[in-house]
Design an enzyme around this catalytic site. Structure first.
Site, PDB file in Angstrom:
ATOM      1  N   GLY A  48       0.800  -1.345  -0.191  1.00 49.16           N
ATOM      2  CA  GLY A  48      -0.264  -0.169   0.021  1.00 49.16           C
ATOM      3  C   GLY A  48       1.010   0.878  -0.197  1.00 49.16           C
ATOM      4  CG  ASP A 106      -7.943   0.477  10.027  1.00 48.85           C
ATOM      5  OD1 ASP A 106      -8.703   0.080  11.335  1.00 48.85           O
ATOM      6  OD2 ASP A 106      -8.926   0.064   8.623  1.00 48.85           O
ATOM      7  CG  ASP A 162      -6.240  -3.669  -1.866  1.00 45.38           C
ATOM      8  OD1 ASP A 162      -5.571  -2.543  -0.306  1.00 45.38           O
ATOM      9  OD2 ASP A 162      -6.511  -4.908  -1.682  1.00 45.38           O
ATOM     10  NE  ARG A 168      -2.720  -2.813  -4.289  1.00 42.12           N
ATOM     11  CZ  ARG A 168      -2.700  -3.348  -2.802  1.00 42.12           C
ATOM     12  NH1 ARG A 168      -2.230  -2.137  -2.096  1.00 42.12           N
ATOM     13  NH2 ARG A 168      -2.608  -4.312  -1.556  1.00 42.12           N
TER      14      ARG A 168
HETATM   15  P1  IMP Z   1      -4.161  -1.896  11.057  1.00 41.69           P
HETATM   16  O1  IMP Z   1      -2.948  -3.180  10.976  1.00 41.69           O
HETATM   17  O2  IMP Z   1      -5.913  -2.371  11.008  1.00 41.69           O
HETATM   18  O3  IMP Z   1      -3.879  -0.600  11.078  1.00 41.69           O
HETATM   19  O4  IMP Z   1      -4.634  -2.060   9.376  1.00 41.69           O
HETATM   20  C1  IMP Z   1      -3.182  -1.438   8.385  1.00 41.69           C
HETATM   21  C2  IMP Z   1      -3.249  -1.866   7.308  1.00 41.69           C
HETATM   22  O5  IMP Z   1      -5.487  -2.250   6.553  1.00 41.69           O
HETATM   23  C3  IMP Z   1      -3.202  -0.915   5.944  1.00 41.69           C
HETATM   24  O6  IMP Z   1      -1.697  -0.845   5.801  1.00 41.69           O
HETATM   25  C4  IMP Z   1      -3.939  -1.400   4.576  1.00 41.69           C
HETATM   26  O7  IMP Z   1      -3.258  -2.450   4.151  1.00 41.69           O
HETATM   27  C5  IMP Z   1      -4.647  -1.849   5.714  1.00 41.69           C
HETATM   28  N1  IMP Z   1      -5.772  -0.567   5.858  1.00 41.69           N
HETATM   29  C6  IMP Z   1      -6.913  -0.502   6.540  1.00 41.69           C
HETATM   30  N2  IMP Z   1      -7.420   0.291   6.012  1.00 41.69           N
HETATM   31  C7  IMP Z   1      -7.490   0.177   4.857  1.00 41.69           C
HETATM   32  C8  IMP Z   1      -8.407   1.061   4.414  1.00 41.69           C
HETATM   33  O8  IMP Z   1      -9.355   2.116   4.507  1.00 41.69           O
HETATM   34  N3  IMP Z   1      -8.647   0.782   3.092  1.00 41.69           N
HETATM   35  C9  IMP Z   1      -8.256   0.113   2.353  1.00 41.69           C
HETATM   36  N4  IMP Z   1      -6.666  -0.803   2.877  1.00 41.69           N
HETATM   37  C10 IMP Z   1      -6.804  -0.634   4.277  1.00 41.69           C
END
Ligand code: IMP
Length: 178
Positions: A48, A106, A162, A168
């Site tokens: 990403g 996130d 994505d 992307r």
């Molecule tokens: P986390 O571990 O929940 O912080 O998520 C991180 C990963 O989830 C990021 O590197 C993204 O690949 C994916 N991600 C989180 N939110 C989104 C979104 O709104 N759209 C697309 N990918 C997301």
């Protein structure tokens, strides 16, 4: 293009490229100031963050290097949930200043695990630069050194992010239509 259809979902334009690039300018300015003379190794966490990494690197005026890593899809379970192992880091990062480049934080799980693994390799300093941050989704105590912008807790695509592999390539960011 105010609305796009990707697979079965529709997405509305929410952050135009111009605004994204202004945020990247600000992150770059701070890194240029903070890490001058530290010869940092930027680590782009694929997939990403490729667009953010590219735009950021063009704005860095200090001596620095970049390396690209991926996180394995699954590699056991740790205290914070599923632990994804870093793959592709062939460089010795001992005593280096490292800056992890993320597309989005996130829940914070991914970055916490990644920082933990990088720390075990003995760097002098580990910093995190993320293009986007969802403060309402992140309930964990995560230290983010550079944040492009805070965004609401909605699913987005574009600028490297994505939906099931697609979107992307969009230069702007779009938010899912509920
Ligand atoms: P986390 O571990 O929940 O912080 O998520 C991180 C990963 O989830 C990021 O590197 C993204 O690949 C994916 N991600 C989180 N939110 C989104 C979104 O709104 N759209 C697309 N990918 C997301």
């Amino acid at each position: 293009m105010n609305r796009v259809k990707i697979l079965d979902r529709e997405f509305d334009l929410s952050i135009p490229e111009e605004k994204l690039l202004k945020a990247v300018d600000q992150v770059a300015e701070r890194i240029n100031k903070d890490l001058d003379g530290k010869n940092p190794l930027m680590i782009c966490v694929l997939n990403g963050s490729f667009m953010f990494a590219s735009d950021l690197m063009k704005r860095l005026t200090i001596a620095c290097e970049i390396s690209f890593v991926k996180l394995s899809s699954y590699s056991g379970t740790g205290s914070t949930g599923t632990v994804k192992e870093i793959i592709g880091l062939n460089q010795d990062i001992k005593d280096r200043t490292v800056v992890l480049l993320e597309d989005i934080v996130d829940t914070g799980l991914t970055i916490i695990n990644t920082v933990e693994q990088v720390k075990q390799m003995g760097p002098a300093d580990v910093r995190v630069a993320t293009m986007l941050f969802k403060p309402d989704a992140c309930k964990r105590d995560v230290k983010l050194d550079y944040v492009g912008m805070d965004i609401p807790n909605d699913f987005i695509v574009g600028y490297g992010l994505d939906y099931d592999g697609y979107g992307r390539n969009l230069k702007d960011i779009y938010t899912v239509v509920e």
